[in-house]
Design an enzyme around this catalytic site. Structure first.
Site, PDB file in Angstrom:
ATOM      1  N   ASP A  81       0.773  -1.173   0.045  1.00 51.42           N
ATOM      2  CA  ASP A  81      -0.155  -0.046  -0.073  1.00 51.42           C
ATOM      3  C   ASP A  81       0.868   1.155   0.046  1.00 51.42           C
ATOM      4  O   ASP A  81       0.588   2.331  -0.758  1.00 51.42           O
ATOM      5  CB  ASP A  81      -0.676   0.018   1.289  1.00 51.42           C
ATOM      6  N   CYS A 122       1.315  -8.301   4.897  1.00 51.76           N
ATOM      7  CA  CYS A 122       0.744  -7.034   4.506  1.00 51.76           C
ATOM      8  C   CYS A 122      -0.724  -6.690   4.513  1.00 51.76           C
ATOM      9  O   CYS A 122      -1.482  -7.783   4.621  1.00 51.76           O
ATOM     10  CB  CYS A 122       1.631  -6.098   3.768  1.00 51.76           C
ATOM     11  N   ASP A 123      -1.145  -5.529   4.376  1.00 53.06           N
ATOM     12  CA  ASP A 123      -2.328  -5.064   4.552  1.00 53.06           C
ATOM     13  C   ASP A 123      -3.618  -5.895   3.916  1.00 53.06           C
ATOM     14  O   ASP A 123      -4.542  -6.233   4.703  1.00 53.06           O
ATOM     15  CB  ASP A 123      -2.293  -3.675   4.112  1.00 53.06           C
ATOM     16  N   LYS A 124      -3.505  -6.353   2.932  1.00 52.11           N
ATOM     17  CA  LYS A 124      -4.714  -6.864   2.332  1.00 52.11           C
ATOM     18  C   LYS A 124      -4.600  -8.456   2.096  1.00 52.11           C
ATOM     19  O   LYS A 124      -5.467  -9.119   1.803  1.00 52.11           O
ATOM     20  CB  LYS A 124      -5.126  -6.358   0.877  1.00 52.11           C
ATOM     21  N   CYS A 195       5.518  -2.876   7.973  1.00 48.89           N
ATOM     22  CA  CYS A 195       5.983  -1.458   8.574  1.00 48.89           C
ATOM     23  C   CYS A 195       5.602  -1.323  10.266  1.00 48.89           C
ATOM     24  O   CYS A 195       4.496  -1.746  10.628  1.00 48.89           O
ATOM     25  CB  CYS A 195       5.055  -0.312   7.911  1.00 48.89           C
ATOM     26  N   GLU A 492      -6.905   4.415   0.139  1.00 51.32           N
ATOM     27  CA  GLU A 492      -6.596   5.028   1.468  1.00 51.32           C
ATOM     28  C   GLU A 492      -5.915   6.402   1.334  1.00 51.32           C
ATOM     29  O   GLU A 492      -5.267   6.925   0.350  1.00 51.32           O
ATOM     30  CB  GLU A 492      -5.458   4.164   2.139  1.00 51.32           C
ATOM     31  N   SER A 518      -5.398   4.652   5.669  1.00 49.48           N
ATOM     32  CA  SER A 518      -4.213   3.650   5.939  1.00 49.48           C
ATOM     33  C   SER A 518      -3.978   3.868   7.428  1.00 49.48           C
ATOM     34  O   SER A 518      -4.543   4.422   8.130  1.00 49.48           O
ATOM     35  CB  SER A 518      -2.808   4.179   5.298  1.00 49.48           C
TER      36      SER A 518
HETATM   37  C1  LIG Z   1       1.904   3.169   6.881  1.00 52.56           C
HETATM   38  C2  LIG Z   1       0.637   2.896   6.026  1.00 52.56           C
HETATM   39  C3  LIG Z   1       0.495   1.573   5.408  1.00 52.56           C
HETATM   40  C4  LIG Z   1       1.537   1.427   4.476  1.00 52.56           C
HETATM   41  C5  LIG Z   1      -0.660   1.186   5.089  1.00 52.56           C
HETATM   42  O1  LIG Z   1      -1.112   1.396   4.134  1.00 52.56           O
HETATM   43  C6  LIG Z   1      -1.570   1.124   6.215  1.00 52.56           C
HETATM   44  O2  LIG Z   1      -1.513   0.897   7.562  1.00 52.56           O
HETATM   45  O3  LIG Z   1      -2.926   0.721   5.823  1.00 52.56           O
HETATM   46 MG   LIG Z   2      -2.786   0.217   3.759  1.00 52.45          MG
END
Ligand SMILES: CC[C@H](C)C(=O)C(=O)O
Ligand SMILES: [Mg+2]
Length: 616
Positions: A81, A122-124, A195, A492, A518
């Site tokens: 993202d 990660c996010d999705k 992150c 986002e 986000s």
């Molecule tokens: C820091 C932001 C991250 C990459 C993101 O997209 C979220 O936390 O949804």
């Molecule tokens: Mg995100």
């Protein structure tokens, strides 16, 4: 007694062809009587949260084989993202969740896999795999790639932790020199992993623990630490045990839908509220509940948001703590332990690793009286402080655990950061089906806010207005036609919320959108407005200058127009015919793939899930 799904293709004379092909993948006669377990990897070199996963699927596979199973690995896609945002790439982020869910369904059902190990991060990717596991309802264990270490920077007053958001905000701040921005850019994301703040990826990997699908430490033990390998090996052994319990002992209690019950969703949402998690978790929990056939709704989230206190503050709600610090304080189990002591947790929920969540807390809660030495040891895992893309590459340990529940990272109820949780659901004529705000990131002075609307029909137009100083203190920035259907893809809005901060307006303005935020967003940022403009929501009728009133304690959001005015505007909109409920000036190329997504998706209040009835 359920039959192994894999027997469909591994047994019977008529499946000689399939067996011939299985043999070509390396299977032997002995393998045809073993469970076939899919290792769902999400390795990619595009995403730091996944760059280190390439060989970890096979690490799990060898453990599955040693435990008596057959492991077959495949890969999903994974979008970053943070790289996709700020341009048209962000249109693909949320749609990729459903693509991942479908791809897991396709592979598992096409090949009659008996069980899943989901290697996400990660996010999705985590929500997509969670949706698939609940859709398929076959034995499943989750293991994430693990959080990134926080960046560190030395300033005149000592060392400071930082993350991606710091680099993004500084880049838009004209008072920051190119050299300073470059230093932040080089320091913000030091290692592989998701992150380092309580952003969406870490929020979801923490919720996986609370739901009961992940091992203790899954959400908080950094990707670089050697102890994380133990979680991967345990996941490989555990899935074979669970698979045998179901198919050979008829124990359906370990199936995803037996674990992700309404009570488990309440536990997960309570954790999210207690830790000020990303608002995206609301979208994904609603979607997961939909797949599980559990009637968990925005009303339930609203009820929980009024009961659960804020017990843990993590970046971006504070710069004092990142995921590595949450781990030191006992991680997700540590927060759940405080919720349990506050009487805000269902302890009888089963998990993949313990008979009940209560049993897991007894063993793993470092602030409890019966935590084992293994637990004490696990939560001492610390960041190594050396930039790397290699998993399990360091053995650093904290000198002590942070069991200080009065003033440490995780608080007990008596010392909560705030009695009100880190999340609120608002309703009103502007959001009849609700909208979401992360209160953990809202300045106390802004819990009640009103001001004139400034309307934008794309994220990019709003960004231009903010950066060219067309937005004044007191304004309410409204970004619409950025919902799941209207964007499409429900972008986002991290850039506009970050740029408001860069311009010194982070505490002076509000931002409302039918899009989303986000996990890096904080401030008076209200998203998921439902119904979205593209579905005929009132947000589509607001005009520049209309007064917007936001009252978080009262859980209200209103545009100060009487019903007659709104009715007249709705009539005028409907008079547009085919052009109704569409942005009037936006120039955006939407691919056929994204148009197909838009045709089937629904507003955020339903989790942006697919609704095929729209096509009939
Ligand atoms: C820091 C932001 C991250 C990459 C993101 O997209 C979220 O936390 O949804
Ligand atoms: Mg995100």
């Amino acid at each position: 007694m359920p039959h192994y799904r894999s027997r469909t293709t591994t047994h019977g004379r008529n499946m000689a062809g399939a067996r011939a092909l299985w043999r070509a993948t390396g299977m032997t006669d002995a393998d045809f009587n073993k469970p076939i377990i899919a290792v769902v990897n999400s390795f990619t070199q595009f995403v730091p949260g996944h760059v280190h996963l390439k060989d970890l699927g096979q690490l799990i596979a060898r453990e599955i084989e040693a435990a008596g199973g057959v492991a077959k690995e495949f890969n999903t896609i994974a979008i970053d993202d943070g790289i996709a945002m700020g341009h048209g790439g962000m249109l693909y982020s949320l749609p990729s969740r459903d693509l991942i869910a479908d791809s897991v369904e396709y592979m598992a059902n096409a090949h009659c896999a008996d069980a899943l190990v989901c290697l996400s991060n990660c996010d999705k990717i985590t929500p997509g795999m969670l949706m698939a596991s609940l859709r398929l309802n076959i034995p499943t264990v989750f293991i994430s790639g693990g959080p990134m270490e926080a960046g560190k920077i030395l300033r005149s007053d000592g060392e400071h932790a930082l993350d991606l958001i710091d680099a993004m905000i500084a880049a838009a701040n004209p008072n920051e020199s190119d050299a300073d921005v470059a230093q932040l850019e080089r320091s913000a994301c030091p290692t592989c992993g998701s992150c380092s703040g309580m952003f969406t990826a870490n929020s979801m990997n923490c919720l996986i623990e609370a739901l009961g699908f992940g091992l203790p430490g899954n959400g908080s033990l950094v990707a670089t630490h050697a102890d994380r390998e133990t979680l991967f090996l345990e996941a490989g052994r555990l899935i074979v045990e669970l698979t045998r319990r179901y198919y050979e002992q008829d124990d359906a209690s370990i199936l995803p839908r037996s674990i992700a019950t309404f009570a488990a969703f309440e536990n997960a949402m309570s954790l999210d509220i207690a830790m000020g998690g990303s608002t995206n978790t609301v979208l994904h929990l609603l979607a997961a509940a939909h797949e599980a056939g559990v009637n968990f709704t925005m009303t339930d989230i609203d009820r929980l948001s009024r009961q659960v206190p804020n017990l843990c503050k993590v970046a971006p709600a504070t710069q004092l703590y990142h995921m590595e610090d949450v781990h030191r304080a006992g991680g997700v189990i540590g927060i759940l332990g405080e919720l349990a002591r506050a009487g805000l947790l269902h302890l009888d929920c089963p998990t993949v690793h313990s008979a009940t969540l209560g049993a897991a807390l007894a063993q793993w809660d470092i602030a409890g009286k019966t935590a084992t030495s293994t637990a004490q040891q696990r939560y001492l895992a610390a960041p190594g402080g050396v930039p790397t893309q290699v998993a399990f590459s360091q053995h650093a340990q904290w000198p002590t655990l942070d069991a200080d529940r009065a003033s440490g990272c995780i608080r007990d109820l008596e010392h909560a950061y705030s009695r009100d949780g880190g999340l609120a659901v608002l309703f009103g004529n502007l959001a009849a089906d609700g909208c979401i705000v992360k209160t953990a990131g809202v300045d106390a002075a802004n819990l009640r806010f009103s001001g004139p609307a400034r309307i934008f029909e794309s994220q990019e137009d709003a960004v231009t207005a903010i950066l060219t100083e067309q937005i004044q203190a007191g304004d309410v920035v409204v970004i619409r036609y950025e919902g799941p259907k209207g964007g499409p893809g429900m972008q986002e809005m991290l850039y506009p919320t970050s740029y408001l901060k860069s311009k010194g307006l982070g505490k002076a303005c509000a931002l409302i959108t039918d899009g989303r935020f986000s996990g890096g967003t904080s401030g008076l940022s209200i998203g998921h407005v439902s119904p979205e403009a593209a579905e005929g929501g009132t947000i589509g009728l607001i005009e520049d200058g209309d007064r917007i009133e936001i009252d978080i304690p009262a859980r209200r959001i209103e545009v100060m127009l009487n019903d007659e005015t709104l009715a007249a505007r709705r009539d005028a909109m409907l008079a547009r015919g085919a052009n109704a409920w569409q942005p009037q000036t936006r120039q955006r190329v939407v691919s056929a793939a994204l148009q197909a997504y838009a045709a089937m998706t629904t507003s955020a209040a339903h989790g942006a899930v697919r609704d095929l009835s729209q096509l009939r």
